[in-house]
Design a protein around this motif. Structure first.
Motif, PDB file in Angstrom:
ATOM      1  N   MET A 113       0.838  -1.206   0.000  1.00 34.87           N
ATOM      2  CA  MET A 113       0.000   0.000   0.000  1.00 34.87           C
ATOM      3  C   MET A 113       0.872   1.254   0.000  1.00 34.87           C
ATOM      4  SD  MET A 113      -2.997  -1.284   0.013  1.00 34.87           S
ATOM      5  CE  MET A 113      -3.950  -2.733   0.533  1.00 34.87           C
ATOM      6  N   THR A 114       0.467   2.234  -0.783  1.00 38.04           N
ATOM      7  CA  THR A 114       1.197   3.503  -0.840  1.00 38.04           C
ATOM      8  C   THR A 114       0.774   4.393   0.328  1.00 38.04           C
ATOM      9  OG1 THR A 114      -0.501   4.490  -2.259  1.00 38.04           O
ATOM     10  CG2 THR A 114       1.336   3.373  -3.344  1.00 38.04           C
ATOM     11  N   SER A 115       1.464   5.503   0.498  1.00 39.65           N
ATOM     12  CA  SER A 115       1.106   6.448   1.557  1.00 39.65           C
ATOM     13  C   SER A 115      -0.258   7.068   1.273  1.00 39.65           C
ATOM     14  CB  SER A 115       2.165   7.546   1.661  1.00 39.65           C
ATOM     15  OG  SER A 115       3.412   6.990   2.023  1.00 39.65           O
ATOM     16  N   VAL A 116      -0.993   7.356   2.312  1.00 35.87           N
ATOM     17  CA  VAL A 116      -2.330   7.929   2.187  1.00 35.87           C
ATOM     18  C   VAL A 116      -2.201   9.437   1.955  1.00 35.87           C
ATOM     19  CG1 VAL A 116      -4.572   8.199   3.326  1.00 35.87           C
ATOM     20  CG2 VAL A 116      -3.193   6.137   3.738  1.00 35.87           C
ATOM     21  N   PRO A 117      -2.959  10.026   1.012  1.00 34.87           N
ATOM     22  CA  PRO A 117      -2.870  11.471   0.744  1.00 34.87           C
ATOM     23  C   PRO A 117      -3.136  12.307   1.996  1.00 34.87           C
ATOM     24  CG  PRO A 117      -4.121  10.371  -0.984  1.00 34.87           C
ATOM     25  CD  PRO A 117      -3.885   9.356   0.092  1.00 34.87           C
ATOM     26  N   PRO A 118      -2.600  13.532   2.047  1.00 27.96           N
ATOM     27  CA  PRO A 118      -2.720  14.359   3.261  1.00 27.96           C
ATOM     28  C   PRO A 118      -4.153  14.617   3.713  1.00 27.96           C
ATOM     29  CG  PRO A 118      -1.076  15.285   1.782  1.00 27.96           C
ATOM     30  CD  PRO A 118      -1.746  14.179   1.030  1.00 27.96           C
ATOM     31  N   ASP A 119      -5.038  15.018   2.781  1.00 28.31           N
ATOM     32  CA  ASP A 119      -6.406  15.343   3.200  1.00 28.31           C
ATOM     33  C   ASP A 119      -7.157  14.110   3.688  1.00 28.31           C
ATOM     34  OD1 ASP A 119      -6.237  14.682   0.362  1.00 28.31           O
ATOM     35  OD2 ASP A 119      -8.397  14.996   0.296  1.00 28.31           O
ATOM     36  N   LEU A 120      -6.928  12.962   3.045  1.00 23.28           N
ATOM     37  CA  LEU A 120      -7.569  11.731   3.487  1.00 23.28           C
ATOM     38  C   LEU A 120      -6.974  11.250   4.811  1.00 23.28           C
ATOM     39  CD1 LEU A 120      -9.581   9.467   3.010  1.00 23.28           C
ATOM     40  CD2 LEU A 120      -7.877   8.319   1.564  1.00 23.28           C
ATOM     41  N   SER A 121      -5.670  11.459   4.997  1.00 25.68           N
ATOM     42  CA  SER A 121      -5.039  11.101   6.272  1.00 25.68           C
ATOM     43  C   SER A 121      -5.621  11.931   7.410  1.00 25.68           C
ATOM     44  CB  SER A 121      -3.527  11.315   6.195  1.00 25.68           C
ATOM     45  OG  SER A 121      -2.926  10.423   5.287  1.00 25.68           O
ATOM     46  N   PHE A 122      -5.822  13.234   7.161  1.00 19.77           N
ATOM     47  CA  PHE A 122      -6.428  14.096   8.179  1.00 19.77           C
ATOM     48  C   PHE A 122      -7.827  13.614   8.519  1.00 19.77           C
ATOM     49  CE2 PHE A 122      -9.470  17.620   8.758  1.00 19.77           C
ATOM     50  CZ  PHE A 122      -9.053  18.090   9.997  1.00 19.77           C
ATOM     51  N   ASN A 123      -8.632  13.373   7.487  1.00 26.73           N
ATOM     52  CA  ASN A 123     -10.007  12.942   7.698  1.00 26.73           C
ATOM     53  C   ASN A 123     -10.058  11.637   8.485  1.00 26.73           C
ATOM     54  OD1 ASN A 123     -12.430  11.146   6.643  1.00 26.73           O
ATOM     55  ND2 ASN A 123     -13.069  13.271   6.382  1.00 26.73           N
ATOM     56  N   THR A 124      -9.220  10.678   8.115  1.00 25.93           N
ATOM     57  CA  THR A 124      -9.251   9.361   8.757  1.00 25.93           C
ATOM     58  C   THR A 124      -8.724   9.425  10.183  1.00 25.93           C
ATOM     59  OG1 THR A 124      -8.912   8.361   6.574  1.00 25.93           O
ATOM     60  CG2 THR A 124      -8.572   6.951   8.495  1.00 25.93           C
ATOM     61  N   ALA A 125      -7.645  10.199  10.405  1.00 34.40           N
ATOM     62  CA  ALA A 125      -7.098  10.320  11.763  1.00 34.40           C
ATOM     63  C   ALA A 125      -8.125  10.931  12.707  1.00 34.40           C
ATOM     64  CB  ALA A 125      -5.825  11.165  11.738  1.00 34.40           C
ATOM     65  N   VAL A 126      -8.755  12.016  12.273  1.00 36.60           N
ATOM     66  CA  VAL A 126      -9.792  12.647  13.093  1.00 36.60           C
ATOM     67  C   VAL A 126     -10.970  11.692  13.277  1.00 36.60           C
ATOM     68  CG1 VAL A 126     -11.518  14.488  13.112  1.00 36.60           C
ATOM     69  CG2 VAL A 126      -9.154  15.001  12.517  1.00 36.60           C
ATOM     70  N   SER A 127     -11.322  10.982  12.218  1.00 40.32           N
ATOM     71  CA  SER A 127     -12.464  10.083  12.238  1.00 40.32           C
ATOM     72  C   SER A 127     -12.322   9.002  13.302  1.00 40.32           C
ATOM     73  CB  SER A 127     -12.641   9.438  10.857  1.00 40.32           C
ATOM     74  OG  SER A 127     -13.699   8.513  10.850  1.00 40.32           O
TER      75      SER A 127
ATOM     76  N   ASN B 135     -14.035   8.574  17.387  1.00 42.10           N
ATOM     77  CA  ASN B 135     -14.953   7.438  17.447  1.00 42.10           C
ATOM     78  C   ASN B 135     -16.005   7.509  16.347  1.00 42.10           C
ATOM     79  OD1 ASN B 135     -17.407   5.803  19.266  1.00 42.10           O
ATOM     80  ND2 ASN B 135     -15.351   4.981  19.218  1.00 42.10           N
ATOM     81  N   THR B 136     -15.706   8.242  15.259  1.00 39.60           N
ATOM     82  CA  THR B 136     -16.633   8.365  14.140  1.00 39.60           C
ATOM     83  C   THR B 136     -16.437   7.234  13.133  1.00 39.60           C
ATOM     84  OG1 THR B 136     -16.511  10.769  14.377  1.00 39.60           O
ATOM     85  CG2 THR B 136     -17.518   9.923  12.373  1.00 39.60           C
ATOM     86  N   ASN B 137     -15.202   7.031  12.720  1.00 41.27           N
ATOM     87  CA  ASN B 137     -14.844   5.963  11.790  1.00 41.27           C
ATOM     88  C   ASN B 137     -15.520   6.109  10.428  1.00 41.27           C
ATOM     89  OD1 ASN B 137     -14.309   5.096  14.562  1.00 41.27           O
ATOM     90  ND2 ASN B 137     -13.613   3.194  13.658  1.00 41.27           N
ATOM     91  N   TRP B 138     -15.714   7.350  10.017  1.00 38.25           N
ATOM     92  CA  TRP B 138     -16.123   7.622   8.640  1.00 38.25           C
ATOM     93  C   TRP B 138     -14.969   7.184   7.743  1.00 38.25           C
ATOM     94  CZ3 TRP B 138     -20.297   9.753   5.953  1.00 38.25           C
ATOM     95  CH2 TRP B 138     -20.028  10.184   4.651  1.00 38.25           C
ATOM     96  N   GLN B 139     -15.268   6.474   6.669  1.00 41.48           N
ATOM     97  CA  GLN B 139     -14.214   5.927   5.816  1.00 41.48           C
ATOM     98  C   GLN B 139     -14.405   6.387   4.369  1.00 41.48           C
ATOM     99  OE1 GLN B 139     -14.968   1.812   7.476  1.00 41.48           O
ATOM    100  NE2 GLN B 139     -12.744   1.706   7.340  1.00 41.48           N
TER     101      GLN B 139
END
Length: 567
Positions: free
Chosen positions: A98-112, A116-120
């Motif tokens: 797997m390649t590195s996750v893009p910055p905006d998606l990394s932000f969204n997923t880390a916050v998610s 305790n949201t786990n929006w994917q």
């Protein structure tokens, strides 16, 4: 609707009720620092973790220190998870490359995952390495859940204590939640899921040859361990993109039942913890009864709507209900039940496509989230959420009889009301304002997959799910864009911490108050009258806040469906 479907729904409700007292009693002993079955093994580990955190079980915190510790811990969690995703291409346990996750998606997923949201906004099996799934996502599934439990326990102590300053110790509550509650149950659940056929391996993805001779890659991995905490911690983030509709995450009807029970188990038991800690279990049962009424009404509406199906299909003699987007293995009844459970709690796991539900069937999950997911709710989050509505309901009752409102001997005054209203208003702020902007922003509208009111519902559902820390999606919306990744992430932060901080401020205010003895004029809060008042308060506040937005989406879609137009 059929009798078999209702029997399955009633069986589920009965098992949840059976679990409430034993699990509630055990959790009460844990948070009171009493000896449990696991103490001989876990106490040394517990004390070692306290030493690392620089605290001990004897130290207690003022609500401001409790809040600061919680915010610091979660901020560090966001940073670590973000770094793990950005660097995963060069880290071990990445057999699929797997390649590195893009910055905006990394932000969204880390916050998610931290909230305790786990929006994917990604496909788990096609984006995240084994290391990220285990050391990043699964770990946050544990600690975000234990954070919610800790906040609930801190607020419960505020009602149980009098003339004090401290509401507990965040580090102690969070560590005990993880070690004594979440971890033992997840070990058992992981073994159950493996027995039922869920994969648990660090081996590479499997290459298979189809009957036509083509090559197919079958994703596997450490699924069972993530599945256990995903459900028990009401996280909902699936290892696979199809979540609990995937046969590797949800092999059969037994695993489906276990997952649904896991979602409600801790949230329902916390009402019993509340009753035990304040010295009156009837108080906890009254709150659980309110949750149960709202839940059962939601299940009934959803099941009826999905069983009735689309009238446009009746013209072709297709009267078997709406099976679009549903697993044949589970059918209409269990798909409807799962949808209401996962949105009544802040879980977000799905075994059917909510966007394929009828308009009224999709309306109930939306309302569940917009109410703040206080119908059992997420682990801890649902309970401190409904206590905010309790404060408002008690204040309304006090206005009716012309006396200072009281709850469990604590006077509810201006400060508590201001904090409760502030916490409740932050949800519509995040849900409705971002939805309004997205509906007029061309780049945001371009991500919508369906025209008309259903397309509006897709946007509304996304921001509702984010701010309610749910994580489920309506489907059809392309959320993996910079706009949605960033704004949904902001919505998640608002929905989590702009509720927690006022709740802790209320705890700090209440714990310092003296307990006033009950009198002839005290409003009873453990009977049917209070249950009715609380239920009505929740529905009125939700209706006044969200009905205009719902009217533009699922309500008008239902009316248009009746006239023969579908989307």
């Amino acid at each position: 609707m059929i009798l078999n479907g209702w029997l399955q729904i009633l069986l589920y409700c009965g098992i949840v009720l059976v679990l409430v007292k034993p699990l509630g009693g055990y959790m009460t002993r844990v948070f009171n620092g009493e000896r449990t079955f696991f103490s001989p093994v876990l106490v040394p580990i517990e004390r070692g973790l306290y030493a690392i955190a620089g605290t001990s079980e004897r130290e207690e915190q003022h609500w401001t220190s409790y809040a600061f510790s919680m915010l610091l811990f979660n901020f560090l969690g966001v940073l670590v998870l973000y770094a793990l995703m950005r660097l995963q291409a060069g880290l071990p346990y990445n057999p699929a490359g797997m390649t590195s996750v893009p910055p905006d998606l990394s932000f969204n997923t880390a916050v998610s995952f931290v909230t305790n949201t786990n929006w994917q906004n990604y496909s788990g099996e096609g984006t995240m390495s084994y290391l990220t799934q285990m050391a990043g996502l699964t770990v946050q599934n544990f600690v975000s859940a234990s954070t919610g439990i800790a906040i609930a326990v801190g607020l419960i102590r505020a009602f149980a204590r009098a003339s004090g300053k401290a509401i507990g110790n965040f580090w102690v509550d969070m560590i005990r939640s993880t070690l004594y509650v979440l971890l033992p149950l997840c070990i058992v659940l992981t073994l159950v899921y493996v027995y039922l056929g869920v994969p648990q391996t660090l081996g590479p993805y499997v290459e298979a040859t189809t009957l036509e001779g083509a090559k197919q890659t079958i994703a596997v991995g450490p699924v069972a361990s993530q599945l256990a905490i995903k459900m028990l911690g009401t996280n909902g983030g699936g290892f696979f993109n199809a979540n609990s509709a995937h046969p590797f995450e949800n092999p059969d009807a037994i695993s489906n039942l276990v997952q649904m029970l896991s979602i409600f188990a801790i949230g329902a038991a916390l009402t019993n913890v509340f009753g035990r800690m304040v010295g009156n279990q009837r108080q906890g049962w009254a709150i659980l009864a309110t949750m149960g009424i709202l839940f059962f009404v939601g299940v009934g509406i959803t099941y009826w709507a999905e069983a009735a199906g689309n009238p446009l299909m009746h013209a072709f003699g297709l009267n078997g209900g709406n099976m679009e987007g549903k697993e044949v293995r589970f059918g209409i009844a269990l798909s409807s039940l799962f949808a209401v459970i996962t949105t009544a709690a802040s879980c977000g796991a799905v075994n059917a496509m909510h966007g394929s539900f009828t308009a009224l069937g999709g309306l109930v999950p939306l309302i569940n989230m917009q109410l703040g997911e206080i119908i059992v709710g997420g682990v801890g989050a649902g309970f401190y959420g409904i206590l905010l509505f309790v404060i408002i309901a008690i204040f309304v009752a006090g206005l009716m009889v012309g006396r200072t409102p009281e709850y469990l001997g604590k006077k509810i005054e201006a400060k508590e009301m201001k904090m409760a209203v502030l916490a409740i208003l932050c949800l519509p702020l995040a849900m409705l304002v971002f939805t309004a902007i997205a509906t007029v922003l061309p780049s945001a509208v371009a991500s919508v997959g369906t025209a008309g009111p259903h397309g509006f519902s897709e946007i509304l559902y996304a921001y509702t799910s984010a701010a309610a820390n749910n994580g489920s999606a309506f489907g059809g919306l392309t959320g993996n864009t910079p706009w949605y990744n960033i704004t949904l992430g902001i919505g998640m932060l608002m929905g989590r911490f702009l509720v927690i901080i006022p709740a802790l401020a209320i705890a700090g205010s209440l714990v310092a108050k003296k307990t006033v003895p009950a009198s002839a004029g005290t409003f009873p809060t453990d009977g049917p009258l209070f249950v009715g008042l609380l239920s009505g308060t929740i529905l009125i506040v939700g209706g006044l806040t969200f009905f205009p937005a719902l009217a533009l989406g699922p309500v008008v879609e239902h009316l248009m469906m009746i006239t023969g137009q579908a989307f």
